[in-house]
Design a protein around this motif. Structure first.
Motif, mmCIF file in Angstrom:
data_model
loop_
_atom_site.group_PDB
_atom_site.id
_atom_site.type_symbol
_atom_site.label_atom_id
_atom_site.label_comp_id
_atom_site.label_asym_id
_atom_site.label_seq_id
_atom_site.Cartn_x
_atom_site.Cartn_y
_atom_site.Cartn_z
ATOM 1 N N ILE A 9 59.801 -3.780 -40.216
ATOM 2 C CA ILE A 9 59.086 -2.506 -40.229
ATOM 3 C C ILE A 9 60.070 -1.424 -39.808
ATOM 4 N N LYS A 10 60.149 -0.369 -40.580
ATOM 5 C CA LYS A 10 61.071 0.725 -40.307
ATOM 6 C C LYS A 10 60.272 2.006 -40.104
ATOM 7 N N VAL A 11 60.420 2.598 -38.914
ATOM 8 C CA VAL A 11 59.676 3.813 -38.582
ATOM 9 C C VAL A 11 60.671 4.901 -38.179
ATOM 10 N N PRO A 12 60.806 5.956 -38.960
ATOM 11 C CA PRO A 12 61.669 7.073 -38.546
ATOM 12 C C PRO A 12 61.138 7.687 -37.249
ATOM 13 N N LEU A 13 62.028 7.970 -36.320
ATOM 14 C CA LEU A 13 61.612 8.529 -35.033
ATOM 15 C C LEU A 13 61.518 10.045 -35.141
ATOM 16 N N ASN A 14 60.374 10.605 -34.719
ATOM 17 C CA ASN A 14 60.239 12.065 -34.710
ATOM 18 C C ASN A 14 60.964 12.629 -33.488
ATOM 19 N N ARG A 15 60.924 13.930 -33.339
ATOM 20 C CA ARG A 15 61.679 14.567 -32.249
ATOM 21 C C ARG A 15 61.207 14.083 -30.881
ATOM 22 N N THR A 16 59.899 13.914 -30.728
ATOM 23 C CA THR A 16 59.371 13.454 -29.438
ATOM 24 C C THR A 16 59.902 12.072 -29.087
ATOM 25 N N ALA A 17 59.858 11.144 -30.045
ATOM 26 C CA ALA A 17 60.329 9.780 -29.795
ATOM 27 C C ALA A 17 61.827 9.746 -29.530
ATOM 28 N N LEU A 18 62.609 10.536 -30.299
ATOM 29 C CA LEU A 18 64.061 10.571 -30.092
ATOM 30 C C LEU A 18 64.412 11.129 -28.712
ATOM 31 N N THR A 19 63.669 12.135 -28.271
ATOM 32 C CA THR A 19 63.906 12.709 -26.946
ATOM 33 C C THR A 19 63.688 11.670 -25.856
ATOM 34 N N ILE A 20 62.631 10.867 -26.007
ATOM 35 C CA ILE A 20 62.333 9.832 -25.006
ATOM 36 C C ILE A 20 63.416 8.757 -25.018
ATOM 37 N N VAL A 21 63.868 8.351 -26.202
ATOM 38 C CA VAL A 21 64.926 7.338 -26.290
ATOM 39 C C VAL A 21 66.199 7.838 -25.621
ATOM 40 N N GLU A 22 66.562 9.090 -25.891
ATOM 41 C CA GLU A 22 67.779 9.654 -25.297
ATOM 42 C C GLU A 22 67.639 9.808 -23.783
ATOM 43 N N ARG A 23 66.438 10.064 -23.322
ATOM 44 C CA ARG A 23 66.213 10.263 -21.890
ATOM 45 C C ARG A 23 66.513 8.990 -21.102
ATOM 46 N N TYR A 24 66.227 7.827 -21.690
ATOM 47 C CA TYR A 24 66.407 6.568 -20.955
ATOM 48 C C TYR A 24 67.560 5.730 -21.513
ATOM 49 N N ALA A 25 68.423 6.335 -22.324
ATOM 50 C CA ALA A 25 69.554 5.591 -22.886
ATOM 51 C C ALA A 25 70.505 5.155 -21.773
ATOM 52 N N ASP A 26 70.936 3.905 -21.837
ATOM 53 C CA ASP A 26 71.845 3.342 -20.838
ATOM 54 C C ASP A 26 72.708 2.284 -21.521
ATOM 55 N N PRO A 27 74.011 2.500 -21.631
ATOM 56 C CA PRO A 27 74.885 1.535 -22.331
ATOM 57 C C PRO A 27 74.973 0.187 -21.632
ATOM 58 N N PHE A 28 74.566 0.134 -20.366
ATOM 59 C CA PHE A 28 74.647 -1.123 -19.615
ATOM 60 C C PHE A 28 73.325 -1.896 -19.592
ATOM 61 N N ARG A 29 72.346 -1.413 -20.376
ATOM 62 C CA ARG A 29 71.040 -2.068 -20.417
ATOM 63 C C ARG A 29 70.697 -2.411 -21.857
ATOM 64 N N ASP A 30 70.238 -3.669 -22.063
ATOM 65 C CA ASP A 30 69.864 -4.099 -23.416
ATOM 66 C C ASP A 30 68.496 -3.580 -23.815
ATOM 67 N N SER A 31 67.554 -3.588 -22.873
ATOM 68 C CA SER A 31 66.191 -3.174 -23.201
ATOM 69 C C SER A 31 66.135 -1.678 -23.481
ATOM 70 N N LEU A 32 65.175 -1.287 -24.317
ATOM 71 C CA LEU A 32 65.062 0.119 -24.695
ATOM 72 C C LEU A 32 64.628 0.980 -23.517
ATOM 73 N N PHE A 33 63.749 0.423 -22.665
ATOM 74 C CA PHE A 33 63.262 1.143 -21.494
ATOM 75 C C PHE A 33 63.599 0.370 -20.226
#
Length: 455
Positions: free
Chosen positions: A331-355
């Protein structure tokens, strides 16, 4: 439940005598021959005095060391068959005792035992609990969802409790898959409906390995879903020839009943997104996870397993766990601005999980209710009570759950585009899914426009 053994006076051509069996339970009292023949000296008789003061003889099989090896083996074999026959009679009686078995019932049951049970003893004596264990072990994949495993383990526990309840009155009762019929399935279904009542009345049926755990009242939909799981096990067992046939072939399951899906409007979702939770970082994180789920529409089982590498070029890619075993589809879902903002807010190169942190499914549902309550989403909605199937009025936050996020995603997109095929591409629903029929209800604004058009 009492069995008594008797031996006939007439001998066959080899000098053996036939065993007859007397079966008593309450007012039921019948005696019938067993078609089991044995040498007279393989029986011991003892005189006993009944409660009424009359003398009688009680027979038991003699399996002492003083017998020859051949005689002892023969007596042991007859004793085993007789024991299995008694178990079979008890099980059959459990199924019909409320219907007042007719004259000759015992003889017919013994005849059925010989005709059906003995030739396929290995098939018919497959215990249901063990069959569920085998089914789970042989059909589960490493990627199988936790919810699937949990559902089958709850089924296993309920079946084990059903057996435990039966053994209170019938100590030798065992639920064999090959002997299940429509009547037995109906009794299991009724037990599922009242399992919480039986556990409260007989606490012992919920004690022991595989039996413990809290039991809540179940609505018709929950019972139907549990019976569907049992049907899947039986269908597999019949297909793999572990049992002679599928008992569900003559059993009709009830239909699940659902109300109109309740979901957040875009305005309500925005209110949650903009609410200030800076004083409680715990709620702020879970709020963001919930809003992200509202933007991508995945199930909570998939949400919990998302990793950072599921996001590729601004698009969420995942394989739904619910369909992974039978119909794997990315399943492929393009991320809207709200979702992309949340992903960037919790991005961590040392963590595998998204959140960074996730609660259990139940904990996540509870915290969603708390978030909506603090935001002040008290809109009243009409829903179907899962226990009574009656319409009831509830505040929006009271019925909030992780699945409301999925409904919010589907409902708002479907409301704008009215194309089931397009929405299915994003939600992972199968073409022609019955679940979508509930999203087709025309909303209030369209109704007003339709009525105004003829004013």
């Amino acid at each position: 439940m009492v069995f008594q053994i008797y031996i006939g006076k007439r001998k066959n051509s080899r000098g053996k005598v036939e065993i007859s069996l007397r079966f008593r339970h309450g007012k039921f009292d019948q005696q019938a021959v067993t078609n089991l023949w044995i040498w007279p000296d393989m029986f011991d008789s003892k005189v006993f005095i009944s409660n009424k003061g009359t003398a009688g003889e009680r027979y038991t099989l003699n399996q002492t060391d003083g017998m020859t090896l051949g005689s002892r083996n023969e007596a042991t074999e007859v004793a085993e068959i007789l024991s299995r026959m008694q178990e079979y009679i008890e099980e059959c009686f459990c199924m019909v005792r409320r219907k007042s078995p007719s004259t000759g019932w015992l003889a017919e049951t013994i005849e059925r035992f010989h005709a059906e049970e003995l030739p396929r003893i290995e098939e018919e004596r497959t215990e249901v609990v063990g069959l569920i264990d085998t089914y789970i072990a042989m059909t589960s994949e490493p990627e199988s969802s936790d919810s699937r495993m949990e559902a089958y383990m709850l089924l296993r526990r309920s079946i084990a409790r059903f057996e435990a309840l039966r053994r209170i009155k019938f100590p030798r009762f065992r639920l064999f898959a090959g002997r299940m019929d429509e009547s037995c399935l109906r009794q299991i279904q009724n037990f599922f409906h009242k399992e919480h009542v039986w556990v409260r009345k007989y606490p012992q049926i919920a004690k022991g390995p595989g039996l413990e755990g809290r039991t809540r009242p179940k609505g018709p939909n929950t019972v139907n879903d549990r019976m569907k799981l049992l049907k899947a096990v039986m269908r597999w067992a019949a297909k793999t020839r572990r049992i002679p046939g599928n008992p569900f072939d003559s059993f009709t399951l009830g239909q699940n009943v659902y109300g109109t899906p309740v979901y957040l409007t875009l305005e309500e979702r925005r209110r949650i997104e903009l609410h200030d939770f800076s004083s409680d970082p715990r709620l702020a994180l879970q709020r963001d996870i919930f809003i992200f789920q509202c933007c991508v529409g995945c199930r909570v089982s998939d949400l919990m397993g998302l990793r950072a590498d599921n996001v590729i070029d601004g698009e969420l890619n995942y394989v739904a766990r619910k369909t992974r075993e039978g119909r794997p589809l990315t399943i492929k879902v393009p991320l809207n601005r709200t979702a992309l903002t949340i992903v960037e807010r919790y991005a961590d190169p040392f963590r595998d999980s998204l959140f960074p942190e996730f609660y259990s499914r139940m904990g996540y549902n509870n915290i969603i209710k708390e978030i909506l309550r603090k935001v002040g989403l008290t809109r009243r909605v009409v829903v179907i009570d899962p226990l009574t199937r009656e319409p009831v009025c509830r505040k929006l936050y009271e019925i909030a759950s992780s699945h409301m996020a999925r409904r919010t995603f589907i409902g708002n997109i479907f409301k704008k585009f009215k194309d089931q095929n397009l929405v299915s591409e994003l939600s992972g629903h199968t073409p022609g899914s019955h679940a979508f029929a509930r999203y087709r209800e025309i909303d209030t604004e369209i109704k007003r426009e339709m009525v105004a058009a003829i004013d």
